[in-house]
Each structure stands twice: as C-alpha cells, then as structure tokens.
Design an enzyme around this catalytic site. Structure first.
Site, PDB file in Angstrom:
ATOM      1  CG  ASP A  13      23.840   9.844  26.025  1.00  0.00           C
ATOM      2  OD1 ASP A  13      23.922   9.580  25.350  1.00  0.00           O
ATOM      3  OD2 ASP A  13      22.524   9.763  26.564  1.00  0.00           O
ATOM      4  CE  LYS A  16      30.110   7.633  28.068  1.00  0.00           C
ATOM      5  NZ  LYS A  16      28.870   8.318  28.745  1.00  0.00           N
ATOM      6  N   GLY A  40      26.889   6.140  21.478  1.00  0.00           N
ATOM      7  CA  GLY A  40      27.031   6.904  20.441  1.00  0.00           C
ATOM      8  C   GLY A  40      27.681   7.968  20.303  1.00  0.00           C
ATOM      9  CG  HIS A  41      30.973   7.406  22.647  1.00  0.00           C
ATOM     10  ND1 HIS A  41      31.756   6.568  23.128  1.00  0.00           N
ATOM     11  CD2 HIS A  41      30.087   7.147  23.525  1.00  0.00           C
ATOM     12  CE1 HIS A  41      31.652   6.000  24.005  1.00  0.00           C
ATOM     13  NE2 HIS A  41      30.184   6.522  24.506  1.00  0.00           N
ATOM     14  CD  GLN A 224      26.449   1.342  26.690  1.00  0.00           C
ATOM     15  OE1 GLN A 224      27.141   0.870  27.444  1.00  0.00           O
ATOM     16  NE2 GLN A 224      25.673   2.531  25.645  1.00  0.00           N
TER      17      GLN A 224
HETATM   18  P1  IMP Z   1      19.688  -1.099  25.778  1.00  0.00           P
HETATM   19  O1  IMP Z   1      21.213  -1.003  25.786  1.00  0.00           O
HETATM   20  O2  IMP Z   1      19.868  -0.698  24.473  1.00  0.00           O
HETATM   21  O3  IMP Z   1      19.199  -2.182  25.904  1.00  0.00           O
HETATM   22  O4  IMP Z   1      19.108  -0.263  26.633  1.00  0.00           O
HETATM   23  C1  IMP Z   1      19.088  -0.457  27.841  1.00  0.00           C
HETATM   24  C2  IMP Z   1      18.667   0.967  28.581  1.00  0.00           C
HETATM   25  O5  IMP Z   1      20.736   1.931  27.939  1.00  0.00           O
HETATM   26  C3  IMP Z   1      18.086   2.043  27.542  1.00  0.00           C
HETATM   27  O6  IMP Z   1      17.248   3.077  28.542  1.00  0.00           O
HETATM   28  C4  IMP Z   1      18.471   2.948  26.457  1.00  0.00           C
HETATM   29  O7  IMP Z   1      18.140   4.547  26.726  1.00  0.00           O
HETATM   30  C5  IMP Z   1      19.753   3.190  27.556  1.00  0.00           C
HETATM   31  N1  IMP Z   1      21.189   3.294  26.630  1.00  0.00           N
HETATM   32  C6  IMP Z   1      21.883   2.339  26.134  1.00  0.00           C
HETATM   33  N2  IMP Z   1      23.026   3.001  25.386  1.00  0.00           N
HETATM   34  C7  IMP Z   1      22.794   4.255  25.617  1.00  0.00           C
HETATM   35  C8  IMP Z   1      23.798   4.988  26.070  1.00  0.00           C
HETATM   36  O8  IMP Z   1      24.798   4.775  25.101  1.00  0.00           O
HETATM   37  N3  IMP Z   1      22.992   6.536  26.083  1.00  0.00           N
HETATM   38  C9  IMP Z   1      22.715   6.442  26.843  1.00  0.00           C
HETATM   39  N4  IMP Z   1      21.490   5.519  26.636  1.00  0.00           N
HETATM   40  C10 IMP Z   1      21.814   4.198  26.264  1.00  0.00           C
END
Ligand code: IMP
Length: 443
Positions: A13, A16, A40-41, A224
């Site tokens: 977040d 990007k 989510g971009h 991420q």
């Molecule tokens: P997962 O990727 O859904 O397995 O989540 C694992 C961790 O990564 C959690 O803390 C999510 O909140 C975090 N996470 C996954 N995708 C994003 C993203 O695009 N932005 C910020 N945090 C993310």
C-alpha cells in the site's frame, strides 16, 4: 534491454499503482510477477479512479502489453470480474493482456481453507485477505497445484481436481469442521472460465525474453511489499509470495542479468494491514490523522490500515534485499498538516540498541523506536511538480530520509493524479522520451 522492477519497500500500500501507471508511459510491457487479487492498486486518471487487483496497471495505457506472469496465483472468477469492470468503463484489452500458462489457479477450496485456518488460529491469526492466496501457493510448492494450462485440458483438469479436492475436502470437513466443496460444481464453473480465458493464455516467459532481446522496455510490477515477503518479511505475518526484486526473475522467467533498475516505493510514513509487528505504529490522534488524510483503508478489503511514522530501518532493509537503484517517495502531501515529524533511526530492545531491523520477529515485537524529530512545513504540497517549489522543511525531510536510507529519490508524488509528481530522474535510464502519449483508452 531495460527491465525496471518496482517493489514496495514497506508493508504494501505504498502507492505503487500510481507510480506504475506513470512509468508505463515509457514501458512496452507491464508484467505482474507475484501475488494475486489480494493486491489492490489504485490509479487515478483525470476524474476517474480505477482499482486493479490482478490486471497490471499498464492496462490503462493504450497499446501497452500487459502480462500476468507465472508467479501470480489467479482466481479466474476475480479476473473475469475485473475484466468486465474495465470493459464496462470502455477499457479494452484484447491482444494486450496475456496470462502465463504456468500461473497457478486459486480454487474454491483454497479460499475455504484460508478462511477456516484464520478462524482456527484465533488471536494468532495473520489477518489475511481471505482470498485463498496462502493455500494456493502451498499447493504450488507441494506440487498439487492446478495451472492455467491445465484449465484448458478438460480431462487433465478433471483428473487433477478429483485428486486434490478429495484431500482438500477431507481436511476441510475433518480438521476444520467446515463445509466441503462440490467437485462437479467446481468443474462446470471452471470450464466456463476456461472458455472465457483461453485466448489470453500464453508462454509469457518466452514473450518477455523475446521482447527484452529486441530492446523493448519491461516494467515488472510488484504487489504487496518487502516486509510481506515470505522470506524477507516479518514471518509469519507475511503474504505467501516473493514481492522482493528476486521474485521478478522467478515470477516472470527472466534472468537476474536482465534487470537494469530496481525502484523502491517508499510512502512518506508507514502503514500496515493485518496483524504483525509494526514498531512505529501510532495508536493516537496523529495515527488517525494519517489514516484520514491518506485515505488509509484497504483497496481490496476496505480494512482500516494501521498508520505510523516512517522507519528508516525498514527502508534500509528493503534497500539491501532488493538492491534499489532509486526510490519514489509517495503521499508526501499527507504530512502537510503536521506540526512535527518523527523519523525512526534505530530501536531499543531489552536495553540493547539496534541500528538495523532485527531478523528475529520475537525481538522486533519488543522494539521501541529511536526517533529524530523534524519540523513540519504546515503548507500544502499538493500537486507540486518542481522540487524547488517544495517548502524548505519538506525538502529537508526528504533529504534526511534519503541520507538515512542510502538511496536517492527519482520521483516524489504530491497527489493521486499522474501529473502530481516531481520527476528528479527519469526511470528507464538512457531513454529520453515517453514511449507514447498516455491516454485513456476508448472503445
Ligand atoms: P494474504 O496475502 O491474503 O495471505 O495476507 C497475508 C498478509 O498480507 C495479511 O497481513 C494481509 O493484510 C497482507 N496483504 C496481502 N496483500 C496485501 C496488499 O496488497 N497490501 C497490503 N497488505 C497486504
């Protein structure tokens, strides 16, 4: 053969989406190399806001080839929903969107296991997005995953599904006491997705390597961030892929010697969604102010993001594991209202001083940040496009971060729109002009 990798330097977040959209003006190919629709971009084009989850942000530029690489995990239902959302807004992509035949599929049992596993963990939960990302990568690594290419072979798909769903349902029912997944329903549903997605499936590693050989510019889009990386992040509070720059090689099928630049995206403060250590977190009015001014709510789940001061130990760690050649500083304008700003330069943990981020999470949890304080500039920086026009105190803040992180900013973002950016150094070095004029596509 310029290949520029864009990586989040904190916990995702970082903004990007906007930077990638901007860099796309100079790119021929934009390729996602890991993650899934947990990302989510957000991209603002004129008055329009787009939130992209799986499709590379380059799709908003006419003529850019967009690739979903082999390192991505694809939920076909989510992908089709995203495609339809774009089509409904007159963004077309036939011929411009390709999905790697080797990308793994997210199946309904992955999502069911993700949710059931989080529930079972209780207060030890990761705080996942519940999209099935972890279980899909677990299947990939344990060699029981189903890939995009399998989807196009009904008999093979059926065989793999029958084997895997038996295990998954046993696990769901017997271990988690959750509902099983209906095999026939999944088969029919996925055959429908196959018909829709067939024409987009390709050997994308071959395409990218051929393009690189011809001197085309490739932008590798990380999702991420570094500290959510399964190896280099705050494990186990991480995602299940490799957002760090090395992930671009495995996730796209390019050699490390193809990468010419690595740009880190650094938000001017820090945020984190989900559970896990966050030493500079602010659980006070200032944290709330950052959350409100920065609109810090998850673009995928809508969850409020935890907010805090910038942490240069976090940035230095990201510089090391990614080899950043430059950074883009984002959301500077969010800090405009603050009287003073703190920058974390090290930690105190159990009476001991740490100048760098400890790799043991048990230590990081107990770390108290050591701060330096800088005066706020208390005036608007929104939309400023020249460095010299920034308030002197904002310049001092940026220079301090740059010095402490050991890497120079190439871009500074002063608002959500494409043109609200200070360009200090052109990315894709050696190229002088944008590849083409950025414009919104119309049908
Ligand atoms: P997962 O990727 O859904 O397995 O989540 C694992 C961790 O990564 C959690 O803390 C999510 O909140 C975090 N996470 C996954 N995708 C994003 C993203 O695009 N932005 C910020 N945090 C993310």
């Amino acid at each position: 053969m310029p290949v520029l990798v864009v990586v989040g330097s904190q916990w995702g977040d970082e903004g990007k989406g906007k930077i990638i959209d901007l860099l796309t003006e100079r790119a021929d190919i934009v390729a996602r190399y890991q993650g899934g629709h947990n990302a989510g971009h957000t991209v603002v084009v004129g008055e329009d806001e787009f939130i992209l989850h799986l499709i590379p942000s380059g799709i908003l530029h006419k003529g850019t080839q967009c690739v979903i690489g082999n390192g991505v995990v694809v939920d076909p239902a989510a992908l089709i929903e995203e495609m339809d959302g774009l089509l409904s807004r007159q963004i077309t992509f036939d011929g411009n969107l390709l999905i790697s035949a080797n990308a793994h599929l997210i199946m309904p049992y992955h999502k069911a296991i993700d949710i059931a596993s989080e529930q079972r963990k209780g207060n030890r939960k990761i705080g996942t997005t519940g999209r099935g990302i972890g279980p899909a990568y677990a299947d990939k690594i344990s060699r029981s995953g189903i890939r995009m290419a399998d989807l196009l072979e009904p008999d093979l798909f059926r065989e793999k599904l029958t084997t895997r769903i038996a295990e998954a349902n046993f696990f769901l029912e017997q271990f988690y006491h959750a509902q099983p997944v209906d095999e026939n329903k999944v088969f029919d549903e996925y055959m429908g997705y196959a018909r829709r997605l067939k024409k987009y499936v390709a050997d994308t590693a071959l395409l990218i390597n051929q393009a690189v050989a011809k001197g085309k510019k490739v932008l590798a889009e990380g999702a991420q961030g570094t500290h959510l990386d399964v190896d280099h992040g705050t494990y186990p509070y991480v995602t299940s892929s490799s957002p760090t720059a090395g992930g671009a090689c495995t996730g796209l099928g390019i050699g490390p010697n193809r990468i010419t630049e690595v740009m880190g995206i650094v938000k001017a403060y820090t945020t984190r969604v989900g559970e896990g250590p966050f030493p500079t977190e602010l659980q006070d009015e200032t944290g709330k102010l950052l959350q409100d001014r920065g609109r810090e709510y998850g673009a995928t789940t809508g969850r409020p993001r935890r907010c805090g001061w910038i942490d240069t130990c976090v940035i230095r760690h990201a510089v090391r594991v990614n080899g950043f050649t430059s950074v883009a500083i984002t959301k500077l304008d969010v800090l405009d209202a603050l009287d003073e700003l703190k920058i974390c330069v090290g930690y105190t943990c159990k009476g001991k001083q740490y100048g760098e981020m400890p790799s043991e999470i048990s230590l990081l949890v107990d770390c108290t940040p050591n701060y330096i304080t800088m005066p706020g500039w208390k005036q608007s920086t929104i939309g400023i496009t020249k460095y010299a026009a920034l308030p002197k105190k904002a310049q001092a803040y940026i220079e301090k971060i740059s010095r402490l992180s050991g890497v120079k900013p190439a871009l500074i973002s002063t608002g959500a729109r494409r043109d609200e950016t200070i360009v200090l150094e052109q990315p894709f070095k050696g190229t002088t002009a944008p590849r083409k004029k950025a414009k919104k596509k119309t049908r």
